[in-house]
Write an enzyme that holds these catalytic residues in place. Sequence first.
Site, short mmCIF file in Angstrom:
data_model
loop_
_atom_site.label_atom_id
_atom_site.label_comp_id
_atom_site.label_asym_id
_atom_site.label_seq_id
_atom_site.Cartn_x
_atom_site.Cartn_y
_atom_site.Cartn_z
N SER A 131 0.85 -1.20 0.00
CA SER A 131 0.00 0.00 0.00
C SER A 131 0.88 1.24 0.00
CB SER A 131 -0.89 0.02 1.25
OG SER A 131 -1.44 1.30 1.45
N TYR B 239 -1.93 -0.50 10.05
CA TYR B 239 -2.01 -0.87 8.63
C TYR B 239 -0.75 -0.40 7.90
CZ TYR B 239 -3.97 -1.18 3.90
OH TYR B 239 -4.20 -1.48 2.57
N1 LIG Z 1 -8.70 -0.87 -1.80
C1 LIG Z 1 -7.72 -0.04 -1.56
O1 LIG Z 1 -7.88 1.19 -1.60
C2 LIG Z 1 -6.32 -0.56 -1.28
C3 LIG Z 1 -5.26 0.34 -1.28
C4 LIG Z 1 -3.98 -0.10 -1.03
C5 LIG Z 1 -3.75 -1.44 -0.77
N2 LIG Z 1 -4.80 -2.31 -0.77
C6 LIG Z 1 -4.49 -3.73 -0.48
O2 LIG Z 1 -4.91 -4.51 -1.55
C7 LIG Z 1 -5.29 -5.81 -1.06
C8 LIG Z 1 -6.69 -6.12 -1.52
O3 LIG Z 1 -7.56 -5.09 -1.09
P1 LIG Z 1 -9.04 -4.92 -1.62
O4 LIG Z 1 -9.34 -3.49 -1.55
O5 LIG Z 1 -9.24 -5.66 -2.90
O6 LIG Z 1 -9.80 -5.66 -0.41
P2 LIG Z 1 -11.24 -6.34 -0.31
O7 LIG Z 1 -12.14 -5.82 -1.38
O8 LIG Z 1 -11.59 -6.21 1.11
O9 LIG Z 1 -10.89 -7.87 -0.66
C9 LIG Z 1 -10.01 -8.56 0.18
C10 LIG Z 1 -9.66 -9.89 -0.44
O10 LIG Z 1 -8.72 -10.53 0.41
C11 LIG Z 1 -9.31 -11.71 0.93
N3 LIG Z 1 -8.93 -11.88 2.32
C12 LIG Z 1 -9.11 -11.04 3.35
N4 LIG Z 1 -8.66 -11.56 4.49
C13 LIG Z 1 -8.18 -12.78 4.16
C14 LIG Z 1 -7.61 -13.84 4.89
N5 LIG Z 1 -7.46 -13.77 6.23
N6 LIG Z 1 -7.25 -14.95 4.24
C15 LIG Z 1 -7.42 -15.07 2.90
N7 LIG Z 1 -7.98 -14.11 2.15
C16 LIG Z 1 -8.36 -13.00 2.78
C17 LIG Z 1 -10.79 -11.55 0.79
O11 LIG Z 1 -11.41 -12.82 0.76
P3 LIG Z 1 -13.01 -12.99 1.13
O12 LIG Z 1 -13.75 -12.43 -0.07
O13 LIG Z 1 -13.21 -14.45 1.27
O14 LIG Z 1 -13.26 -12.21 2.38
C18 LIG Z 1 -10.85 -10.80 -0.55
O15 LIG Z 1 -10.67 -11.68 -1.63
C19 LIG Z 1 -5.13 -5.75 0.45
O16 LIG Z 1 -3.87 -6.29 0.81
C20 LIG Z 1 -5.16 -4.27 0.75
O17 LIG Z 1 -4.49 -3.96 1.93
C21 LIG Z 1 -6.07 -1.91 -1.02
#
Ligand SMILES: NC(=O)c1ccc[n+]([C@@H]2O[C@H](COP(=O)([O-])OP(=O)(O)OC[C@H]3O[C@@H](n4cnc5c(N)ncnc54)[C@H](OP(=O)(O)O)[C@@H]3O)[C@@H](O)[C@H]2O)c1
Length: 246
Positions: A144, A158
């Site tokens: 991130s 985080y």
């Molecule tokens: N969205 C943003 O603005 C943003 C910005 C910077 C970085 N990120 C990073 O990008 C990554 C994905 O984020 P996102 O926004 O796509 O999140 P999201 O929409 O909340 O999706 C999270 C994904 O990770 C899976 N997951 C969560 N906890 C888990 C666990 N304990 N074991 C296995 N799988 C798990 C979820 O599975 P389930 O569907 O089964 O719950 C889902 O597929 C994360 O690492 C986040 O920190 C996101």
Amino acid sequence: MSDDMAVRQKVALVFGGSRGIGAAAATRLVQDGFAVALTYVSRPDKAEQLVRTIEEGGGRALAVEADSADPAAIRAAVARTVQRFGPIDAVVVNAGILRLATVDAFGLEDLDRMLAINIRGVFLAIQAATAQMRDGGRVITIGSNTAIRASIRGSSVYAMTKAAVATMVKGIALDLAPRRITVNNIQPGPIDTDMTEGHIPALTGMVPLGRVGQPREVATLVSYLAGDESGYMTGASLTIDGGFVL
Ligand SMILES: NC(=O)c1ccc[n+]([C@@H]2O[C@H](COP(=O)([O-])OP(=O)(O)OC[C@H]3O[C@@H](n4cnc5c(N)ncnc54)[C@H](OP(=O)(O)O)[C@@H]3O)[C@@H](O)[C@H]2O)c1
């Protein structure tokens, strides 16, 4: 190249591939020709739907329940992937959670869960996957831009976990260089997913380019890092955030 290698389909494993950035990455890797295994923890419906969509489009996919906080589940997900598709060519470690609270209010349980998934789970996923990876493979983490600048009150834990990933990637890149496995980290800014639901208007105002990103824009970077053309890049953290941290 042997006949066997000419026809072999590449294999990718996406930890946390059921929704958001991970689902976009899995979809893009299938378009790039990979057979893709994806893990999930809370949304089997989303994971199975994505597998169906990929298969209806002629691709190969497998959904595996595996909590990234559970070392045995991580190892089992790797084993299932190899059993179904063969040795791994690329692993995308995307699973991550965001819990916000200021330092006075951060609970121990939340702290431990974030460390377990966002740091320990990343290390263990890389360790397990690269043990079953072909030489010349690819490791891609989703960090991130908070590793660079925390930006938002309550984001200390985080940001700490994502800074750990950026640093971890450098060390593992050195470890795996003799096997020509590259290890790189993508650092998104605000992306339109469930994680940012309800916060898009506020986040939009913080982005110099005047919008949040889409999961497929991060997936494009995953595609590059998973592909043949990125072989000289390793240990890097690539920020994609609309200029947020500038
Ligand atoms: N969205 C943003 O603005 C943003 C910005 C910077 C970085 N990120 C990073 O990008 C990554 C994905 O984020 P996102 O926004 O796509 O999140 P999201 O929409 O909340 O999706 C999270 C994904 O990770 C899976 N997951 C969560 N906890 C888990 C666990 N304990 N074991 C296995 N799988 C798990 C979820 O599975 P389930 O569907 O089964 O719950 C889902 O597929 C994360 O690492 C986040 O920190 C996101």
